[in-house]
Design a protein around this motif. Structure first.
Motif, PDB file in Angstrom:
ATOM      1  N   ARG A 285     -16.496   2.394   6.196  1.00 43.58           N
ATOM      2  CA  ARG A 285     -17.794   1.819   6.667  1.00 43.58           C
ATOM      3  C   ARG A 285     -18.805   2.706   6.217  1.00 43.58           C
ATOM      4  O   ARG A 285     -18.720   3.932   6.228  1.00 43.58           O
ATOM      5  CB  ARG A 285     -17.871   1.739   8.298  1.00 43.58           C
ATOM      6  CG  ARG A 285     -17.145   0.535   8.750  1.00 43.58           C
ATOM      7  CD  ARG A 285     -15.664   0.478   8.710  1.00 43.58           C
ATOM      8  NE  ARG A 285     -15.228  -0.877   9.779  1.00 43.58           N
ATOM      9  CZ  ARG A 285     -13.970  -0.834   9.579  1.00 43.58           C
ATOM     10  NH1 ARG A 285     -13.124  -0.536   9.207  1.00 43.58           N
ATOM     11  NH2 ARG A 285     -13.685  -1.906  10.448  1.00 43.58           N
TER      12      ARG A 285
ATOM     13  N   LYS B 213      -6.909   0.813  13.881  1.00 44.37           N
ATOM     14  CA  LYS B 213      -7.308  -0.576  13.080  1.00 44.37           C
ATOM     15  C   LYS B 213      -7.539  -0.162  11.622  1.00 44.37           C
ATOM     16  O   LYS B 213      -7.388  -1.141  11.102  1.00 44.37           O
ATOM     17  CB  LYS B 213      -8.808  -0.301  13.828  1.00 44.37           C
ATOM     18  CG  LYS B 213      -9.839  -1.565  13.457  1.00 44.37           C
ATOM     19  CD  LYS B 213      -9.243  -2.815  14.015  1.00 44.37           C
ATOM     20  CE  LYS B 213     -10.224  -4.014  13.276  1.00 44.37           C
ATOM     21  NZ  LYS B 213      -9.591  -5.330  13.575  1.00 44.37           N
TER      22      LYS B 213
ATOM     23  N   ARG C 206      -3.487  -5.481   5.876  1.00 40.12           N
ATOM     24  CA  ARG C 206      -3.866  -6.603   5.795  1.00 40.12           C
ATOM     25  C   ARG C 206      -4.579  -6.910   4.615  1.00 40.12           C
ATOM     26  O   ARG C 206      -4.972  -7.912   4.194  1.00 40.12           O
ATOM     27  CB  ARG C 206      -4.973  -7.079   6.915  1.00 40.12           C
ATOM     28  CG  ARG C 206      -3.987  -7.254   8.309  1.00 40.12           C
ATOM     29  CD  ARG C 206      -5.009  -7.920   9.210  1.00 40.12           C
ATOM     30  NE  ARG C 206      -5.920  -6.988   9.701  1.00 40.12           N
ATOM     31  CZ  ARG C 206      -7.326  -7.283   9.738  1.00 40.12           C
ATOM     32  NH1 ARG C 206      -7.683  -8.325   9.335  1.00 40.12           N
ATOM     33  NH2 ARG C 206      -8.265  -6.471   9.956  1.00 40.12           N
ATOM     34  N   GLY C 207      -4.717  -5.768   3.453  1.00 45.03           N
ATOM     35  CA  GLY C 207      -5.500  -6.200   2.362  1.00 45.03           C
ATOM     36  C   GLY C 207      -6.767  -5.967   2.149  1.00 45.03           C
ATOM     37  O   GLY C 207      -7.251  -6.031   1.207  1.00 45.03           O
ATOM     38  N   LYS C 208      -7.485  -5.458   3.262  1.00 41.17           N
ATOM     39  CA  LYS C 208      -8.989  -5.250   3.271  1.00 41.17           C
ATOM     40  C   LYS C 208      -9.207  -4.137   2.047  1.00 41.17           C
ATOM     41  O   LYS C 208      -8.502  -3.297   2.125  1.00 41.17           O
ATOM     42  CB  LYS C 208      -9.331  -4.745   4.435  1.00 41.17           C
ATOM     43  CG  LYS C 208     -10.960  -4.713   4.562  1.00 41.17           C
ATOM     44  CD  LYS C 208     -11.272  -4.545   6.209  1.00 41.17           C
ATOM     45  CE  LYS C 208     -12.928  -4.765   6.287  1.00 41.17           C
ATOM     46  NZ  LYS C 208     -13.077  -4.616   7.760  1.00 41.17           N
ATOM     47  N   LYS C 209     -10.013  -4.237   1.372  1.00 37.22           N
ATOM     48  CA  LYS C 209     -10.418  -3.366   0.403  1.00 37.22           C
ATOM     49  C   LYS C 209     -11.181  -1.938   0.868  1.00 37.22           C
ATOM     50  O   LYS C 209     -11.679  -2.113   2.016  1.00 37.22           O
ATOM     51  CB  LYS C 209     -11.523  -4.025  -0.349  1.00 37.22           C
ATOM     52  CG  LYS C 209     -11.332  -4.999  -1.064  1.00 37.22           C
ATOM     53  CD  LYS C 209     -12.520  -5.484  -1.923  1.00 37.22           C
ATOM     54  CE  LYS C 209     -12.072  -6.772  -2.884  1.00 37.22           C
ATOM     55  NZ  LYS C 209     -13.240  -7.376  -3.840  1.00 37.22           N
ATOM     56  N   LYS C 210     -10.584  -0.948   0.433  1.00 37.78           N
ATOM     57  CA  LYS C 210     -11.040   0.371   1.052  1.00 37.78           C
ATOM     58  C   LYS C 210     -12.608   0.686   1.241  1.00 37.78           C
ATOM     59  O   LYS C 210     -13.035   1.243   1.977  1.00 37.78           O
ATOM     60  CB  LYS C 210     -10.333   1.518   0.058  1.00 37.78           C
ATOM     61  CG  LYS C 210      -9.050   1.788   0.411  1.00 37.78           C
ATOM     62  CD  LYS C 210      -8.444   3.074  -0.383  1.00 37.78           C
ATOM     63  CE  LYS C 210      -6.950   2.939  -0.823  1.00 37.78           C
ATOM     64  NZ  LYS C 210      -7.036   3.925  -1.699  1.00 37.78           N
TER      65      LYS C 210
ATOM     66  N   GLU D  83      -6.052  -2.782   8.998  1.00 38.06           N
ATOM     67  CA  GLU D  83      -7.093  -3.241   7.954  1.00 38.06           C
ATOM     68  C   GLU D  83      -6.346  -3.128   6.596  1.00 38.06           C
ATOM     69  O   GLU D  83      -6.312  -3.876   5.793  1.00 38.06           O
ATOM     70  CB  GLU D  83      -8.491  -2.624   8.096  1.00 38.06           C
ATOM     71  CG  GLU D  83      -9.176  -3.417   9.242  1.00 38.06           C
ATOM     72  CD  GLU D  83     -10.550  -2.767   9.386  1.00 38.06           C
ATOM     73  OE1 GLU D  83     -11.143  -1.908   8.635  1.00 38.06           O
ATOM     74  OE2 GLU D  83     -11.263  -3.164  10.387  1.00 38.06           O
TER      75      GLU D  83
ATOM     76  N   ASN E  62     -14.438  -1.455   2.162  1.00 38.37           N
ATOM     77  CA  ASN E  62     -14.848  -2.111   3.527  1.00 38.37           C
ATOM     78  C   ASN E  62     -14.267  -1.064   4.702  1.00 38.37           C
ATOM     79  O   ASN E  62     -14.881  -1.478   5.637  1.00 38.37           O
ATOM     80  CB  ASN E  62     -14.374  -3.635   3.383  1.00 38.37           C
ATOM     81  CG  ASN E  62     -15.269  -4.253   2.470  1.00 38.37           C
ATOM     82  OD1 ASN E  62     -16.474  -4.015   2.279  1.00 38.37           O
ATOM     83  ND2 ASN E  62     -14.714  -5.301   1.722  1.00 38.37           N
ATOM     84  N   ILE E  63     -13.132  -0.783   4.359  1.00 40.01           N
ATOM     85  CA  ILE E  63     -12.525  -0.017   5.277  1.00 40.01           C
ATOM     86  C   ILE E  63     -13.291   1.128   5.777  1.00 40.01           C
ATOM     87  O   ILE E  63     -13.738   1.612   6.958  1.00 40.01           O
ATOM     88  CB  ILE E  63     -11.122   0.377   5.072  1.00 40.01           C
ATOM     89  CG1 ILE E  63     -10.121  -0.934   4.964  1.00 40.01           C
ATOM     90  CG2 ILE E  63     -10.633   1.393   6.108  1.00 40.01           C
ATOM     91  CD1 ILE E  63      -8.873  -0.444   4.542  1.00 40.01           C
TER      92      ILE E  63
ATOM     93  N   LYS F  84       0.823  -0.984  -0.008  1.00 39.93           N
ATOM     94  CA  LYS F  84       0.113   0.145  -0.002  1.00 39.93           C
ATOM     95  C   LYS F  84       0.914   1.335   0.102  1.00 39.93           C
ATOM     96  O   LYS F  84       2.156   1.265   0.215  1.00 39.93           O
ATOM     97  CB  LYS F  84      -1.071   0.131   1.044  1.00 39.93           C
ATOM     98  CG  LYS F  84      -1.840  -1.144   1.101  1.00 39.93           C
ATOM     99  CD  LYS F  84      -2.802  -1.387   0.212  1.00 39.93           C
ATOM    100  CE  LYS F  84      -3.646  -2.708   0.029  1.00 39.93           C
ATOM    101  NZ  LYS F  84      -4.342  -2.864  -0.902  1.00 39.93           N
TER     102      LYS F  84
END
Length: 118
Positions: A115, A99, A106-110, A103, A112-113, A27
């Protein structure tokens, strides 16, 4: 007393660690900045001024121009604590940021980040 030390920490002293954590996972600094602006409402220019100053976390969050109301949807564990259960408001704000950076790393899609109400 322990929290007072955290609150007094300069944002500029922690920010490089956020960026390094994100970059180790592919990232960018811009991704980290986008998370910070989403969470706090600071624009890029204001964030840059903060990073060039001695702004501490207490001031950073107290003066945030537009804290995202959806930050209250952030849930989960960071640093051994459930962010939604942290009672001290300022510590909760700091852990929200931790947090979100975690996230991102850890590769979480934006989408989803960042909210949104469902």
């Amino acid at each position: 007393m322990k929290n007072e030390k955290v609150y007094a920490m300069r944002v500029a002293s922690v920010y490089p660690h956020y960026v390094t954590k994100a970059e180790k996972k592919g990232k960018t600094k811009e991704d980290v900045d986008e998370i910070i602006t989403w969470l706090t409402g600071y624009d890029e220019e204001a964030l840059q001024r903060i990073l060039e100053s001695d702004t501490d976390f207490k001031t950073f969050f107290e003066e945030a121009p537009n804290k995202n109301p959806n930050r209250k949807l952030i849930k989960g564990v960071i640093c051994g604590m459930r962010v939604e259960e942290i009672e001290e408001p300022l510590m909760q704000e700091i852990r929200y940021l931790d947090k979100l950076v975690d996230e991102l790393a850890r590769g979480k899609k934006k989408e989803n980040i960042f909210r949104t109400e469902k």
